[in-house]
Write a protein that holds these residues in place. Sequence first.
Motif, PDB file in Angstrom:
ATOM      1  N   TRP A 183      32.040  30.222  47.195  1.00  0.00           N
ATOM      2  CA  TRP A 183      32.075  31.682  47.247  1.00  0.00           C
ATOM      3  C   TRP A 183      33.202  32.257  46.398  1.00  0.00           C
ATOM      4  CZ3 TRP A 183      31.021  32.670  53.181  1.00  0.00           C
ATOM      5  CH2 TRP A 183      29.656  32.436  53.416  1.00  0.00           C
TER       6      TRP A 183
ATOM      7  N   PRO B 148      32.155  36.129  42.639  1.00  0.00           N
ATOM      8  CA  PRO B 148      32.442  37.374  41.912  1.00  0.00           C
ATOM      9  C   PRO B 148      32.732  37.147  40.434  1.00  0.00           C
ATOM     10  CG  PRO B 148      33.697  37.260  43.957  1.00  0.00           C
ATOM     11  CD  PRO B 148      33.133  35.901  43.718  1.00  0.00           C
TER      12      PRO B 148
ATOM     13  N   THR C  54      39.734  34.049  50.441  1.00  0.00           N
ATOM     14  CA  THR C  54      40.535  34.980  49.636  1.00  0.00           C
ATOM     15  C   THR C  54      41.295  34.237  48.540  1.00  0.00           C
ATOM     16  OG1 THR C  54      40.801  36.480  51.519  1.00  0.00           O
ATOM     17  CG2 THR C  54      42.356  36.714  49.698  1.00  0.00           C
TER      18      THR C  54
ATOM     19  N   LEU D 241      29.138  38.065  48.377  1.00  0.00           N
ATOM     20  CA  LEU D 241      30.327  37.590  49.088  1.00  0.00           C
ATOM     21  C   LEU D 241      30.483  38.310  50.418  1.00  0.00           C
ATOM     22  CD1 LEU D 241      32.775  35.719  48.871  1.00  0.00           C
ATOM     23  CD2 LEU D 241      34.012  37.589  47.763  1.00  0.00           C
ATOM     24  N   ALA D 242      30.238  39.618  50.429  1.00  0.00           N
ATOM     25  CA  ALA D 242      30.329  40.383  51.676  1.00  0.00           C
ATOM     26  C   ALA D 242      29.262  39.925  52.674  1.00  0.00           C
ATOM     27  CB  ALA D 242      30.181  41.873  51.375  1.00  0.00           C
TER      28      ALA D 242
ATOM     29  N   ILE E  63      36.851  46.606  38.140  1.00  0.00           N
ATOM     30  CA  ILE E  63      35.400  46.369  38.188  1.00  0.00           C
ATOM     31  C   ILE E  63      34.681  47.044  37.019  1.00  0.00           C
ATOM     32  CG2 ILE E  63      35.342  46.006  40.680  1.00  0.00           C
ATOM     33  CD1 ILE E  63      34.367  48.907  40.958  1.00  0.00           C
TER      34      ILE E  63
ATOM     35  N   VAL F 199      38.823  33.085  45.847  1.00  0.00           N
ATOM     36  CA  VAL F 199      38.401  34.199  44.987  1.00  0.00           C
ATOM     37  C   VAL F 199      39.495  34.530  43.976  1.00  0.00           C
ATOM     38  CG1 VAL F 199      37.872  36.666  44.944  1.00  0.00           C
ATOM     39  CG2 VAL F 199      36.787  35.189  46.643  1.00  0.00           C
TER      40      VAL F 199
ATOM     41  N   LEU G 295      29.331  40.633  38.623  1.00  0.00           N
ATOM     42  CA  LEU G 295      29.955  41.674  39.434  1.00  0.00           C
ATOM     43  C   LEU G 295      29.220  41.900  40.748  1.00  0.00           C
ATOM     44  CD1 LEU G 295      31.097  44.430  36.895  1.00  0.00           C
ATOM     45  CD2 LEU G 295      32.543  43.106  38.451  1.00  0.00           C
TER      46      LEU G 295
ATOM     47  N   SER H 119      38.074  33.597  40.454  1.00  0.00           N
ATOM     48  CA  SER H 119      37.484  34.820  39.909  1.00  0.00           C
ATOM     49  C   SER H 119      38.503  35.896  39.565  1.00  0.00           C
ATOM     50  CB  SER H 119      36.468  35.411  40.907  1.00  0.00           C
ATOM     51  OG  SER H 119      35.415  34.506  41.156  1.00  0.00           O
TER      52      SER H 119
ATOM     53  N   MET I  37      29.948  40.369  44.397  1.00  0.00           N
ATOM     54  CA  MET I  37      30.782  40.895  45.473  1.00  0.00           C
ATOM     55  C   MET I  37      29.938  41.270  46.689  1.00  0.00           C
ATOM     56  SD  MET I  37      33.645  43.152  43.407  1.00  0.00           S
ATOM     57  CE  MET I  37      32.425  44.137  42.516  1.00  0.00           C
TER      58      MET I  37
END
Length: 298
Positions: free
Chosen positions: A227, A231, A273, A241-242, A295, A276, A235, A280, A238
């Motif tokens: 995971w 991201p 975290t 990921l959520a 972003i 990521v 893009l 990323s 994300m």
Amino acid sequence: FTGIALTSSLALGLIGQLRFWPLLGVQAGLAVAAAAAARRPIVFEMLDVRSVTRRIDGAPLRIAVGLVAVAYLYVIFLGLVGEPFSGDELMYHLPLVASFAQAGRIVVPQLGRYWHTDWWAYNPAGAYLLYQWWVLPFGSGVLVDLAQLPYAAGAALATYVLARRFGARGRGQLWSALLFLSIPIVINQCKTGMVDVTLTFLFAAGLAFALATPLSAPALLLTAIAWGAVPGAKLSGMIYLAAGGTCLFFHLVSNARGRTLLRHLIAAAAAVTLAVALLSGYWFVRNYWLKGSPIFPL
């Protein structure tokens, strides 16, 4: 191994050493070290590989396996003899792959005069670092159209594991994996150097590890790696990921209580975290520095 490939390619790209021999030496050394450290083959335990071949029985299943095999042999044939055909692939996916390979480092291509815009040059490019293995050894992009093929296989294996997790047994797991491989857009994208199948693999693999019962430290580590790269592949990752984080939260809540639950939640949040940020984060920091928005171009 995907985490090793991403982090080492990113590091080599940032110091201007994104070349075949440095890439081979660093990644081979790290892969051997990781394989030696992984005493328990968690992936093979989850797949139950010994019984997979015994489940390919019955005419319908054998016919389905044969049809899927023919479809992907045709994809490989097209990838070997055909040229890239997708508009998106030609517009911004392959130019980024080629720009990294030609420069030997991570760059922001300046091709706005051809496309009248440069928004595509600022897309997260983690997947394109993985695709360097389809370019650098050959000195050309002759095989880059097949770059997503291994990730389709990985996503099918993740689907197999998830089917078992949600109650499918025996041939039901194989049918689930075959169903994924039979989706027309998956077959179509496996002959492109785009990123959607790669993104699907990362998300599905992370979900398969996240829903392991009980969630062990190795499974959590593999979830975070998978995971953490999402991201940086696209893009829209994300959103994935959520969604994955929500699934992991409810999985932990349903399997622990009190301080144990709190400890598991903190560990999972910290691991994902950190992953990521490592796998990323560079792309978002770069865009904030160059464009004022992490972003961009959204």
